[in-house]
Scaffold this motif. Structure first.
Motif, PDB file in Angstrom:
ATOM      1  N   ASP A  69      13.438 -33.178  39.543  1.00  0.00           N
ATOM      2  CA  ASP A  69      14.047 -33.577  40.967  1.00  0.00           C
ATOM      3  C   ASP A  69      14.754 -34.910  41.002  1.00  0.00           C
ATOM      4  O   ASP A  69      15.333 -35.234  41.905  1.00  0.00           O
ATOM      5  CB  ASP A  69      12.871 -33.715  41.695  1.00  0.00           C
ATOM      6  N   THR A  70      14.970 -35.494  39.571  1.00  0.00           N
ATOM      7  CA  THR A  70      15.485 -36.656  39.665  1.00  0.00           C
ATOM      8  C   THR A  70      17.203 -36.588  38.763  1.00  0.00           C
ATOM      9  O   THR A  70      17.931 -37.581  38.745  1.00  0.00           O
ATOM     10  CB  THR A  70      14.797 -37.924  38.860  1.00  0.00           C
ATOM     11  N   ARG A  71      17.002 -35.369  38.146  1.00  0.00           N
ATOM     12  CA  ARG A  71      18.560 -35.343  37.016  1.00  0.00           C
ATOM     13  C   ARG A  71      19.548 -35.405  37.922  1.00  0.00           C
ATOM     14  O   ARG A  71      20.555 -36.220  37.289  1.00  0.00           O
ATOM     15  CB  ARG A  71      18.236 -34.064  36.309  1.00  0.00           C
ATOM     16  N   PHE A  72      19.751 -34.998  39.210  1.00  0.00           N
ATOM     17  CA  PHE A  72      21.018 -35.071  39.923  1.00  0.00           C
ATOM     18  C   PHE A  72      21.337 -36.449  40.431  1.00  0.00           C
ATOM     19  O   PHE A  72      22.302 -37.199  40.603  1.00  0.00           O
ATOM     20  CB  PHE A  72      21.011 -34.073  40.929  1.00  0.00           C
ATOM     21  N   SER A  73      20.397 -37.004  41.071  1.00  0.00           N
ATOM     22  CA  SER A  73      20.260 -38.186  41.829  1.00  0.00           C
ATOM     23  C   SER A  73      20.879 -39.347  40.590  1.00  0.00           C
ATOM     24  O   SER A  73      21.605 -40.085  40.608  1.00  0.00           O
ATOM     25  CB  SER A  73      19.058 -38.647  42.311  1.00  0.00           C
ATOM     26  N   GLY A  85      18.360 -36.203  45.134  1.00  0.00           N
ATOM     27  CA  GLY A  85      18.111 -35.286  43.981  1.00  0.00           C
ATOM     28  C   GLY A  85      17.449 -33.974  44.190  1.00  0.00           C
ATOM     29  O   GLY A  85      17.678 -33.056  43.672  1.00  0.00           O
ATOM     30  N   LYS A  86      16.216 -34.071  45.268  1.00  0.00           N
ATOM     31  CA  LYS A  86      15.504 -32.841  45.473  1.00  0.00           C
ATOM     32  C   LYS A  86      16.402 -31.884  46.030  1.00  0.00           C
ATOM     33  O   LYS A  86      16.163 -30.702  45.762  1.00  0.00           O
ATOM     34  CB  LYS A  86      14.407 -33.353  46.332  1.00  0.00           C
ATOM     35  N   LEU A  87      17.267 -32.189  47.200  1.00  0.00           N
ATOM     36  CA  LEU A  87      17.870 -31.253  47.693  1.00  0.00           C
ATOM     37  C   LEU A  87      19.138 -30.612  46.793  1.00  0.00           C
ATOM     38  O   LEU A  87      19.229 -29.387  46.671  1.00  0.00           O
ATOM     39  CB  LEU A  87      18.522 -31.991  48.958  1.00  0.00           C
ATOM     40  N   TYR A  92      20.731 -26.220  43.292  1.00  0.00           N
ATOM     41  CA  TYR A  92      21.014 -25.709  42.057  1.00  0.00           C
ATOM     42  C   TYR A  92      20.254 -24.569  41.442  1.00  0.00           C
ATOM     43  O   TYR A  92      20.572 -23.563  40.903  1.00  0.00           O
ATOM     44  CB  TYR A  92      20.733 -26.955  40.856  1.00  0.00           C
ATOM     45  N   ARG A  93      18.894 -24.618  41.904  1.00  0.00           N
ATOM     46  CA  ARG A  93      17.969 -23.561  41.445  1.00  0.00           C
ATOM     47  C   ARG A  93      18.477 -22.175  42.201  1.00  0.00           C
ATOM     48  O   ARG A  93      18.030 -21.042  41.789  1.00  0.00           O
ATOM     49  CB  ARG A  93      16.582 -23.937  41.953  1.00  0.00           C
ATOM     50  N   SER A  94      18.815 -22.349  43.437  1.00  0.00           N
ATOM     51  CA  SER A  94      19.214 -21.169  44.151  1.00  0.00           C
ATOM     52  C   SER A  94      20.367 -20.316  43.320  1.00  0.00           C
ATOM     53  O   SER A  94      20.530 -19.078  43.229  1.00  0.00           O
ATOM     54  CB  SER A  94      19.674 -21.571  45.560  1.00  0.00           C
TER      55      SER A  94
END
Length: 235
Positions: A69-73, A85-87, A92-94
């Motif tokens: 949940d932190t990799r994008f942030s 990051g969570k959103l 991305y998961r979708s």
């Protein structure tokens, strides 16, 4: 039923073309959340660096959900931008859930090995929903007698517990009659070594191994994997 042997296959970049789906999904995320004066080709290496560091922590036992949940942030922070990051992870998961790319020849190899009386098992790190959706969407789900996913059992490769749980779930399975096949030296091969399981490093791009991790065997193609399974004695 008596099997000739048990084969554990990693999924991402061993059976499923994760790299192709990953790049497609990341490109969509970036297009939806563009950074001014930054191109995708600049952003992508930064994401991969952050992501690789996170997966190393997960492989060492850290919580996958919290870290992913932190990799994008963290990636966007490298460019001075704040992001949820969570959103972004959910978005991305979708896209990953619809990554139905299979490596050429993988399905044919699995069918051949099953005809040779091997029990074929999927042993993969990753999110349960993503991996199961992809297997179902590609039509490969029914080719595996068991599907073991780190997100579902609480342990990721190379942790020995991952393999202990996998073997406990499959009656008759022992280290001496089992072979692990995967593209990752750090998770697949090291995990197999930790559990006393023989292994094949799937290395189609002929990458140099400077990890210090020594696989039992190496294969550059699915044909080589099949030939190797025929030459190994499963006790």
């Amino acid at each position: 039923m008596s099997y000739k042997g048990y084969l554990i296959f990693d999924l991402d970049d061993t059976i499923l073309d994760f790299k192709k789906g990953e790049k497609d999904g990341l490109n969509k995320v970036f297009k939806n959340h563009v950074i001014q004066d930054v191109h995708f080709d600049q952003w992508l290496p930064t994401f991969k660096q952050v992501n690789n560091a996170i997966w190393r922590q997960i492989e060492q036992g850290a919580s996958a959900k919290e870290l992913l949940d932190t990799r994008f942030s963290k990636t966007y922070q490298e460019f001075g931008v704040e992001a949820d990051g969570k959103l972004l992870e959910m978005e991305y998961r979708s896209y990953l859930d619809e990554n139905f790319f299979v490596l050429k020849g993988a399905k044919e190899m699995l069918l051949h090995l099953k005809k040779q009386n091997f029990q074929v098992i999927a042993g993969t790190n990753g999110k349960s929903s993503t991996q199961r959706n992809r297997l179902k969407g590609t039509g490969l789900e029914m080719l595996f007698e068991d599907i073991v996913i780190s997100d579902e059992i609480g342990y990721a490769k190379p942790h020995r517990k991952f393999f202990d749980i996998l073997m406990d779930r499959n009656k008759g399975m022992q280290p001496q009659n089992t072979l692990m096949i995967g593209d990752s030296l750090h998770s697949d091969i090291q995990g197999a070594i930790n559990s006393g399981i023989r292994n094949i490093w799937f290395n189609p791009f002929r990458l140099k191994n400077d990890s210090g991790i020594i696989p039992d065997y190496e294969a550059q193609s699915f044909d080589e994997i099949v030939k190797r399974t025929q030459s190994i004695v499963f006790k």
